[in-house]
Design an enzyme around this catalytic site. Structure first.
Site: not given
Ligand code: GLC
Ligand code: CA
Length: 559
Positions: A20, A22, A24, A28, A97, A197, A253, A330-331
């Site tokens: 971060d 700023n 909040d 960012d 992405d 994605d 992906e 992230h999943d």
């Molecule tokens: C992909 C992304 C995931 C998202 C999904 C729908 O699997 O990695 O985070 O929720 O697509 O866009």
């Molecule tokens: Ca921020």
């Protein structure tokens, strides 16, 4: 010949939780800019930036409402232009992405489609009439519940993920060209690629038939939405109209990726994408119904891990396609908590797992915080932020009749929130991520596990990652060379040789938290050039490997 760019170390940033700037409590773009020197010091060549486009953030950026602007929560277009430039000055490319299977329901196209049934935007999406007072078919969404959202009267629209993520109609050439124009827009700005994605879901069966007609239960409609032949047509067109015109890395992906599909989408001569993710390792502890099918939870084995790892390596090599090697994103859960031992052997196992990523054939990916061994966090139910977690918790109970306590336990283990806790930069307040309380719970272990502390320790996971990546980058054979598995029947140790016409290296990794005995051939007993436990014994024909011990060994002769 494969593109040289494939030897990049790709580092995934999930912007809300990186840094971060700023005050909040939300990460960012300017926060990322302030950490570019750190990323350069790690040897990162390419940043995969999870979505930064304008979004109502139902699925944290994966629901885009304007593809040509930046989410104000994350910054401005000026900030983003500076990020591209400052990254470039450090030899780092930005990969965006591209979420092109669906848009947010707040996107102009969808708003126009809803306002006027005659609008050309109506055909940008998949509106269908219901059947006998019910949904048009029995397909289920990936986050639980029906895949159809009721719009009005007897009319529905397809939403395979959250109901606010509306699937685009790729059969409509206008939709495809809108997406290509968006890609040109960003590539012209100087970005160096896209991660695409759920790209293997863009082609749907044109007739929308029921899945397993007559049967009740959980139905993903897999063969009706996954890796269908149309996807190749679309990707070839995209390659011709966009990708072939820019130098970059194009990564796909997709759920339920098979080896056959990976070969189709990123074969050396197929002119579609450069490389794909596969999910078999990520889903190693999940039953056949996916991530929340708990029947295998905690019951996976090292031989299974080895088999998945080796089979993909060998198949990609034999069939001339290219893969991304990763253990976290992230999943998913944090790698060290998922496959390693995040307590007793935290350091050793984090390093061992990173070794398995960096020295495999393919392009290596690290996820923010993996380089310091960040761990999962036992979130309480009230603390979940993830749409999927909240939704599935209810669905497990209502559709699968799982008792509440068990549903909670499963979701706790698997929630994507685990990967989304703020990056632990120091032991200062809020881990140096922010000066105020972060938007999501911080892992209290930041006081011990953080970048600042690991910078000072030559044996830290961070410094090991740097050394390992320098070694990898020093020889093209670690990226492109031949992969040859050894010790395939060993139940604990992953072993393989990487080689080219001139040289050969051996990689050995004990994937368990126990000492393990192994027998080596005479010619394998070379010189250890990278290792993750202190004072390792010289390599001899019969020896014991320490818990999670990992080494790279230079062989004296070519074999
Ligand atoms: C992909 C992304 C995931 C998202 C999904 C729908 O699997 O990695 O985070 O929720 O697509 O866009
Ligand atoms: Ca921020």
């Amino acid at each position: 010949m494969r593109k040289k760019i494939m030897n990049s170390l790709v580092y995934q940033i999930w912007p809300r939780s990186f840094q971060d700037s700023n005050h909040d409590g939300i990460g960012d773009i300017n926060g990322i800019r302030s950490r570019l020197d750190y990323l350069a010091s790690l040897g990162v060549d390419m940043i995969w930036l999870s979505p930064v486009f304008t979004s109502p953030d139902v699925d944290f950026g994966y629901d885009i409402s304007d593809y040509r602007d930046i989410n104000p929560v994350l910054g401005t277009m000026e900030d983003f232009d500076l990020l591209i430039q400052e990254a470039k000055d450090r030899g780092i490319g930005i990969m965006m992405d591209l979420v092109a299977n669906h848009t947010s329901d707040q996107h102009e196209w969808f708003k126009k489609a809803m306002e006027d049934k005659k609008s050309p935007y109506r055909d940008y999406y998949l509106f269908r009439k219901g059947k006998n007072g019910k949904e048009p078919n029995n397909w289920l969404g990936l986050f639980g519940g029906s895949a159809w959202r009721k719009v009005e009267g007897d009319e529905y629209v397809l939403t395979l993920w959250a109901p606010q993520q509306i699937d685009l109609n790729w059969r409509n050439p206008k939709v495809r060209h809108e997406i290509y124009e968006i890609m040109h827009f960003w590539l012209k700005k100087g970005i160096k690629g896209f991660r695409m994605d759920v790209i293997n879901a863009i082609g749907k069966h044109p007739d929308f038939p029921d899945k397993n007609p007559g049967k009740k239960g959980y139905q993903f409609a897999d063969d009706l939405i996954v890796s269908r032949p149309e996807v190749d047509d679309y990707l070839k067109e995209m390659h011709e109209e966009v990708l072939s015109k820019y130098d970059g890395l194009y990564l796909g992906e997709g759920m339920l990726m098979t080896k056959e599909a990976a070969k189709r989408f990123c074969g050396e001569t197929t002119n579609e994408l450069d490389l794909m993710f596969q999910f078999e390792l990520a889903l190693i502890d999940c039953g056949p119904l996916g991530k929340f099918d708990f029947r295998k939870l905690y019951r996976w084995s090292i031989p299974e891990f080895k088999k998945i790892y080796i089979d993909w390596q060998l198949d990609a090599q034999k069939n001339h396609y290219w893969i991304a090697n990763y253990l976290s994103n992230h999943d998913q859960q944090r790698a060290v908590s998922h496959y390693g031992d995040d307590k007793k052997y935290h350091k050793e196992s984090a390093k061992a797992l990173i070794t398995s990523i960096l020295f495999a054939r393919g392009t290596p990916f690290l996820y923010q915080g993996e380089e310091i061994g960040m761990t999962d966090l036992a979130f309480e139910r009230e603390e979940w932020q993830d749409f999927e977690a909240k939704n599935i918790y209810g669905q497990l109970q209502s559709m699968m009749h799982v008792p509440a306590f068990l549903a909670e336990k499963i979701v706790k283990r698997k929630t994507r929130d685990n990967a989304r806790t703020p990056v632990q930069w120091s032991d200062n307040a809020y881990a140096g991520f922010s000066t105020v309380k972060p938007w999501i719970k911080l892992n209290p272990n930041y006081q011990k596990i953080n970048v600042e502390a690991q910078e000072k320790d030559p044996n830290s996971i961070l410094n090991f990652t740097r050394r390992a990546n320098l070694l990898r980058k020093s020889k093209d054979l670690f990226t492109f060379g031949i992969f040859e598995p050894i010790l395939q029947d060993h139940r604990e140790i992953l072993g393989f040789i990487r080689k080219d016409d001139n040289e050969a290296y051996l990689v050995l990794i004990n994937l368990t938290n126990k000492p393990s005995t192994l027998e080596l051939k005479e010619e394998w007993c070379g010189e250890t050039i990278l290792q993750n436990v202190y004072n390792p014994q010289p390599l001899v024909k019969k020896m014991v490997f320490m818990p999670f011990e990992a080494r790279v060994v230079k062989l004296s002769q070519r074999i």
